[in-house]
Design a protein around this motif. Structure first.
Motif, PDB file in Angstrom:
ATOM      1  N   PRO A  89      45.568  -2.266 -17.320  1.00  0.00           N
ATOM      2  CA  PRO A  89      45.055  -1.993 -18.337  1.00  0.00           C
ATOM      3  C   PRO A  89      44.858  -2.675 -19.535  1.00  0.00           C
ATOM      4  N   HIS A  90      44.874  -3.648 -19.745  1.00  0.00           N
ATOM      5  CA  HIS A  90      44.282  -4.420 -21.023  1.00  0.00           C
ATOM      6  C   HIS A  90      42.898  -4.347 -20.719  1.00  0.00           C
ATOM      7  N   LEU A  91      42.170  -4.431 -19.634  1.00  0.00           N
ATOM      8  CA  LEU A  91      41.095  -4.220 -19.899  1.00  0.00           C
ATOM      9  C   LEU A  91      40.693  -3.048 -19.799  1.00  0.00           C
ATOM     10  N   LYS A  92      41.202  -2.290 -19.465  1.00  0.00           N
ATOM     11  CA  LYS A  92      40.194  -1.001 -20.072  1.00  0.00           C
ATOM     12  C   LYS A  92      41.032   0.028 -21.431  1.00  0.00           C
ATOM     13  N   ALA A  93      41.979  -0.934 -21.855  1.00  0.00           N
ATOM     14  CA  ALA A  93      41.756  -1.055 -23.296  1.00  0.00           C
ATOM     15  C   ALA A  93      40.491  -1.523 -23.622  1.00  0.00           C
ATOM     16  N   ARG A  94      39.840  -2.629 -23.555  1.00  0.00           N
ATOM     17  CA  ARG A  94      39.243  -3.652 -23.992  1.00  0.00           C
ATOM     18  C   ARG A  94      37.699  -2.476 -23.636  1.00  0.00           C
ATOM     19  N   MET A  95      37.709  -2.339 -22.865  1.00  0.00           N
ATOM     20  CA  MET A  95      36.652  -1.105 -22.096  1.00  0.00           C
ATOM     21  C   MET A  95      35.699  -0.074 -22.995  1.00  0.00           C
ATOM     22  N   LYS A  96      37.369   0.245 -23.493  1.00  0.00           N
ATOM     23  CA  LYS A  96      37.278   2.058 -24.077  1.00  0.00           C
ATOM     24  C   LYS A  96      36.477   1.344 -25.174  1.00  0.00           C
ATOM     25  N   GLU A  97      37.376  -0.091 -26.096  1.00  0.00           N
ATOM     26  CA  GLU A  97      36.628  -0.788 -27.377  1.00  0.00           C
ATOM     27  C   GLU A  97      35.245  -0.711 -27.306  1.00  0.00           C
ATOM     28  N   ARG A  98      34.878  -1.113 -26.429  1.00  0.00           N
ATOM     29  CA  ARG A  98      32.918  -1.241 -26.064  1.00  0.00           C
ATOM     30  C   ARG A  98      32.362  -1.103 -25.831  1.00  0.00           C
ATOM     31  N   SER A  99      32.842   0.515 -25.755  1.00  0.00           N
ATOM     32  CA  SER A  99      32.364   1.286 -25.126  1.00  0.00           C
ATOM     33  C   SER A  99      31.636   1.047 -23.374  1.00  0.00           C
ATOM     34  N   VAL A 100      32.005   0.874 -22.512  1.00  0.00           N
ATOM     35  CA  VAL A 100      31.797   0.028 -21.369  1.00  0.00           C
ATOM     36  C   VAL A 100      32.537   0.973 -20.606  1.00  0.00           C
ATOM     37  N   SER A 101      31.491   1.730 -19.572  1.00  0.00           N
ATOM     38  CA  SER A 101      32.237   2.558 -18.646  1.00  0.00           C
ATOM     39  C   SER A 101      32.677   2.117 -16.899  1.00  0.00           C
ATOM     40  N   LEU A 102      33.394   2.031 -16.064  1.00  0.00           N
ATOM     41  CA  LEU A 102      33.518   1.421 -14.786  1.00  0.00           C
ATOM     42  C   LEU A 102      31.991   1.536 -14.556  1.00  0.00           C
ATOM     43  N   LYS A 103      31.346   2.812 -14.398  1.00  0.00           N
ATOM     44  CA  LYS A 103      30.069   2.833 -13.344  1.00  0.00           C
ATOM     45  C   LYS A 103      29.023   1.472 -13.767  1.00  0.00           C
ATOM     46  N   GLU A 104      28.869   1.852 -15.644  1.00  0.00           N
ATOM     47  CA  GLU A 104      28.369   0.503 -15.952  1.00  0.00           C
ATOM     48  C   GLU A 104      28.783  -1.018 -15.709  1.00  0.00           C
ATOM     49  N   ILE A 105      29.850  -1.248 -14.793  1.00  0.00           N
ATOM     50  CA  ILE A 105      30.235  -2.198 -14.486  1.00  0.00           C
ATOM     51  C   ILE A 105      30.062  -2.166 -12.978  1.00  0.00           C
ATOM     52  N   GLU A 106      30.226  -1.008 -12.357  1.00  0.00           N
ATOM     53  CA  GLU A 106      29.706  -1.208 -11.074  1.00  0.00           C
ATOM     54  C   GLU A 106      28.105  -2.078 -11.095  1.00  0.00           C
TER      55      GLU A 106
END
Length: 95
Positions: free
Chosen positions: A10-27
């Protein structure tokens, strides 16, 4: 890494949202990115540059560079953190 199973804390999900990074971009970064040269010992990092051409914080940027830092537990990567930078990067668009 063929099939990637990613669990997001959940902490990383919050950082992803702040930084506008999607799960698809991580993959995509994990599958197709190049090694990050600033990963700490025992940690891995991958970098990928995406075309962006959108507004971020009031300014339009051509590209978004995503860096993913991770460790392995068995064969699965455990994502530690994700960074995003916006601009025009010298390596060029990889996608």
């Amino acid at each position: 890494m063929n099939k990637i199973i990613i669990e997001i804390h959940p902490h990383l999900k919050a950082r992803m949202k702040e930084r506008s990074v999607s799960l698809k971009e991580i993959e995509t970064t994990l599958k197709s990115g190049w090694l990050a040269d600033d990963a700490k010992p025992g940690t891995y990092g991958k970098v990928y540059i995406f075309p962006y051409n959108k507004k971020w914080c009031g300014k339009i940027f051509e590209e978004k560079e995503v860096t993913v830092y991770y460790k392995f537990i068995g064969e699965n990567p455990i994502i530690l953190t994700v960074k995003a930078r916006y601009g025009k990067f010298s390596k060029g668009v990889k996608q």
